[in-house]
Design a protein around this motif. Sequence first.
Motif, PDB file in Angstrom:
ATOM      1  N   LYS A 289      34.366  30.103  27.297  1.00  0.00           N
ATOM      2  CA  LYS A 289      34.071  29.638  28.651  1.00  0.00           C
ATOM      3  C   LYS A 289      35.273  29.839  29.560  1.00  0.00           C
ATOM      4  N   THR A 290      36.465  29.512  29.038  1.00  0.00           N
ATOM      5  CA  THR A 290      37.695  29.697  29.817  1.00  0.00           C
ATOM      6  C   THR A 290      37.924  31.173  30.102  1.00  0.00           C
ATOM      7  N   ALA A 291      37.677  32.022  29.104  1.00  0.00           N
ATOM      8  CA  ALA A 291      37.871  33.463  29.295  1.00  0.00           C
ATOM      9  C   ALA A 291      36.918  34.001  30.355  1.00  0.00           C
ATOM     10  N   LEU A 292      35.669  33.532  30.336  1.00  0.00           N
ATOM     11  CA  LEU A 292      34.699  33.995  31.326  1.00  0.00           C
ATOM     12  C   LEU A 292      35.123  33.564  32.725  1.00  0.00           C
ATOM     13  N   GLU A 293      35.627  32.355  32.876  1.00  0.00           N
ATOM     14  CA  GLU A 293      36.109  31.867  34.181  1.00  0.00           C
ATOM     15  C   GLU A 293      37.259  32.727  34.694  1.00  0.00           C
ATOM     16  N   ARG A 294      38.081  33.209  33.778  1.00  0.00           N
ATOM     17  CA  ARG A 294      39.202  34.063  34.204  1.00  0.00           C
ATOM     18  C   ARG A 294      38.678  35.389  34.765  1.00  0.00           C
ATOM     19  N   THR A 295      37.610  35.910  34.161  1.00  0.00           N
ATOM     20  CA  THR A 295      37.093  37.200  34.638  1.00  0.00           C
ATOM     21  C   THR A 295      36.528  37.094  36.057  1.00  0.00           C
ATOM     22  N   LEU A 296      36.102  35.897  36.399  1.00  0.00           N
ATOM     23  CA  LEU A 296      35.565  35.710  37.753  1.00  0.00           C
ATOM     24  C   LEU A 296      36.659  35.779  38.807  1.00  0.00           C
ATOM     25  N   LYS A 297      37.913  35.602  38.388  1.00  0.00           N
ATOM     26  CA  LYS A 297      39.030  35.666  39.324  1.00  0.00           C
ATOM     27  C   LYS A 297      39.539  37.089  39.521  1.00  0.00           C
ATOM     28  N   LEU A 298      39.053  37.975  38.687  1.00  0.00           N
ATOM     29  CA  LEU A 298      39.555  39.356  38.718  1.00  0.00           C
ATOM     30  C   LEU A 298      38.774  40.207  39.701  1.00  0.00           C
ATOM     31  N   PRO A 299      39.387  41.225  40.255  1.00  0.00           N
ATOM     32  CA  PRO A 299      38.665  42.160  41.134  1.00  0.00           C
ATOM     33  C   PRO A 299      37.504  42.793  40.377  1.00  0.00           C
ATOM     34  N   GLN A 300      36.404  42.961  41.072  1.00  0.00           N
ATOM     35  CA  GLN A 300      35.222  43.531  40.433  1.00  0.00           C
ATOM     36  C   GLN A 300      35.422  45.026  40.186  1.00  0.00           C
ATOM     37  N   GLY A 301      34.880  45.463  39.072  1.00  0.00           N
ATOM     38  CA  GLY A 301      35.021  46.882  38.706  1.00  0.00           C
ATOM     39  C   GLY A 301      34.612  47.085  37.257  1.00  0.00           C
ATOM     40  N   ASP A 302      34.650  48.327  36.800  1.00  0.00           N
ATOM     41  CA  ASP A 302      34.229  48.654  35.434  1.00  0.00           C
ATOM     42  C   ASP A 302      35.062  47.916  34.393  1.00  0.00           C
ATOM     43  N   TRP A 303      36.366  47.838  34.609  1.00  0.00           N
ATOM     44  CA  TRP A 303      37.222  47.205  33.603  1.00  0.00           C
ATOM     45  C   TRP A 303      36.895  45.718  33.494  1.00  0.00           C
ATOM     46  N   THR A 304      36.687  45.075  34.647  1.00  0.00           N
ATOM     47  CA  THR A 304      36.330  43.652  34.652  1.00  0.00           C
ATOM     48  C   THR A 304      34.961  43.445  34.016  1.00  0.00           C
ATOM     49  N   ASP A 305      34.019  44.338  34.324  1.00  0.00           N
ATOM     50  CA  ASP A 305      32.682  44.236  33.731  1.00  0.00           C
ATOM     51  C   ASP A 305      32.758  44.381  32.210  1.00  0.00           C
ATOM     52  N   ASN A 306      33.624  45.266  31.727  1.00  0.00           N
ATOM     53  CA  ASN A 306      33.774  45.450  30.282  1.00  0.00           C
ATOM     54  C   ASN A 306      34.313  44.187  29.620  1.00  0.00           C
ATOM     55  N   LEU A 307      35.262  43.548  30.306  1.00  0.00           N
ATOM     56  CA  LEU A 307      35.834  42.313  29.774  1.00  0.00           C
ATOM     57  C   LEU A 307      34.783  41.194  29.749  1.00  0.00           C
ATOM     58  N   LYS A 308      33.981  41.089  30.829  1.00  0.00           N
ATOM     59  CA  LYS A 308      32.892  40.105  30.855  1.00  0.00           C
ATOM     60  C   LYS A 308      31.907  40.374  29.725  1.00  0.00           C
ATOM     61  N   GLY A 309      31.633  41.650  29.474  1.00  0.00           N
ATOM     62  CA  GLY A 309      30.703  42.017  28.418  1.00  0.00           C
ATOM     63  C   GLY A 309      31.194  41.560  27.041  1.00  0.00           C
ATOM     64  N   GLN A 310      32.475  41.626  26.817  1.00  0.00           N
ATOM     65  CA  GLN A 310      33.029  41.160  25.535  1.00  0.00           C
ATOM     66  C   GLN A 310      32.823  39.644  25.385  1.00  0.00           C
ATOM     67  N   VAL A 311      33.015  38.929  26.493  1.00  0.00           N
ATOM     68  CA  VAL A 311      32.859  37.463  26.434  1.00  0.00           C
ATOM     69  C   VAL A 311      31.408  37.102  26.156  1.00  0.00           C
ATOM     70  N   THR A 312      30.493  37.685  26.910  1.00  0.00           N
ATOM     71  CA  THR A 312      29.074  37.336  26.755  1.00  0.00           C
ATOM     72  C   THR A 312      28.531  37.778  25.382  1.00  0.00           C
ATOM     73  N   PHE A 313      29.037  38.897  24.870  1.00  0.00           N
ATOM     74  CA  PHE A 313      28.609  39.342  23.540  1.00  0.00           C
ATOM     75  C   PHE A 313      28.998  38.309  22.483  1.00  0.00           C
ATOM     76  N   SER A 314      30.227  37.824  22.550  1.00  0.00           N
ATOM     77  CA  SER A 314      30.681  36.815  21.585  1.00  0.00           C
ATOM     78  C   SER A 314      29.887  35.522  21.744  1.00  0.00           C
ATOM     79  N   GLN A 315      29.596  35.131  22.997  1.00  0.00           N
ATOM     80  CA  GLN A 315      28.819  33.905  23.227  1.00  0.00           C
ATOM     81  C   GLN A 315      27.417  34.023  22.621  1.00  0.00           C
ATOM     82  N   ASN A 316      26.770  35.138  22.893  1.00  0.00           N
ATOM     83  CA  ASN A 316      25.407  35.337  22.374  1.00  0.00           C
ATOM     84  C   ASN A 316      25.405  35.383  20.838  1.00  0.00           C
ATOM     85  N   TYR A 317      26.406  36.034  20.274  1.00  0.00           N
ATOM     86  CA  TYR A 317      26.471  36.134  18.806  1.00  0.00           C
ATOM     87  C   TYR A 317      26.621  34.751  18.181  1.00  0.00           C
ATOM     88  N   MET A 318      27.491  33.943  18.775  1.00  0.00           N
ATOM     89  CA  MET A 318      27.709  32.597  18.219  1.00  0.00           C
ATOM     90  C   MET A 318      26.465  31.724  18.379  1.00  0.00           C
TER      91      MET A 318
END
Length: 327
Positions: A289-318
């Motif tokens: 949850k903390t990691a996802l909140e950090r991504t919201l502070k980052l400029p939008q773009g492919d790299w940020t989207d990739n980082l968000k994708g890693q967070v949501t993938f781990s959340q869904n898996y758990m």
Amino acid sequence: MMGNPQSATNHLNENIDWLRIEVQNRIQRVQQSLKQEFYALHKNAVSHQQEEIAVIKSETEERLDTIKKEVDALQIEVMQPKAWYKEASTIIAALAVVFSLGTAMASYIQVDSQNKRAARGELRGIIQRLIALPKENAETLTTYKNNAVVLNILSSNINLEYVLLSSQAVELVNRIPNDISAPEYVSISQALINQGVMTQVPIFLDAGLKVSKDINSELALLRSYGNYLFLTGDINGGRKKYQSATNIFGKYSVTNQYFIESSNAHTEIAWANSEYTQGKCQQAKKLLKTALERTLKLPQGDWTDNLKGQVTFSQNYMEKNSQSCKS
């Protein structure tokens, strides 16, 4: 008128007896004289020999005395301290030794340098292959998911190659421990962790931390160290390593918020996965949850989207595998 024959014979016999006695006397005198002369000659010879012996003895003693004096003089000369640089033979010998040592040292350094370059080149090739193998394995799983026979064969080969390369990498590191960089220590340690071969992992991670010269290398080392400690059951030790990774920025005087937030998000994703492996799902979810909140502070773009994708993938898996959670 002729004389009496008997008288003449007697007279002749007397003369013969006299002559015999005279001859014997003369022989005795001659023998006596010869004896005296022999004794005289012997005495003179002995005396002369003694004189010669005395002369020889004297000459020998003089010669020995002379030699003794020369030896004493040489000993005194040798015992006297002399500056080594005044002795031509000493200078030549010293220069020869220096030249020999210099040649041997230069040859050793050259060979050692060549061996180290060759070992480092071989190690780089192995590390590149170790990094590529997990990707190949993932592609194999996707490509042959409907063909179990082929999938098992290829996966086994990839795993065998991974084990072999990891062992070769460890051997090379032990051969040139002072020439290994921090990123190389990270890569080899992670390869060993993936195999479950943990014995040398902390040794390599500690060595990497000692030679680390940049923040990215140290971040990777601390995350790997945290993962290793979680896997070996040291949860508190693992948490401390991950926490150190989130607090590292002051050490390197980093103030770029984009770098800080994105790096901490990566650390928290890795940390959350480590917590999950130990059944600590609540702690893992908080970190994600903390990691996802950090991504919201980052400029939008492919790299940020990739980082968000890693967070949501781990959340869904758990969420799908919440039965593994203990707390």
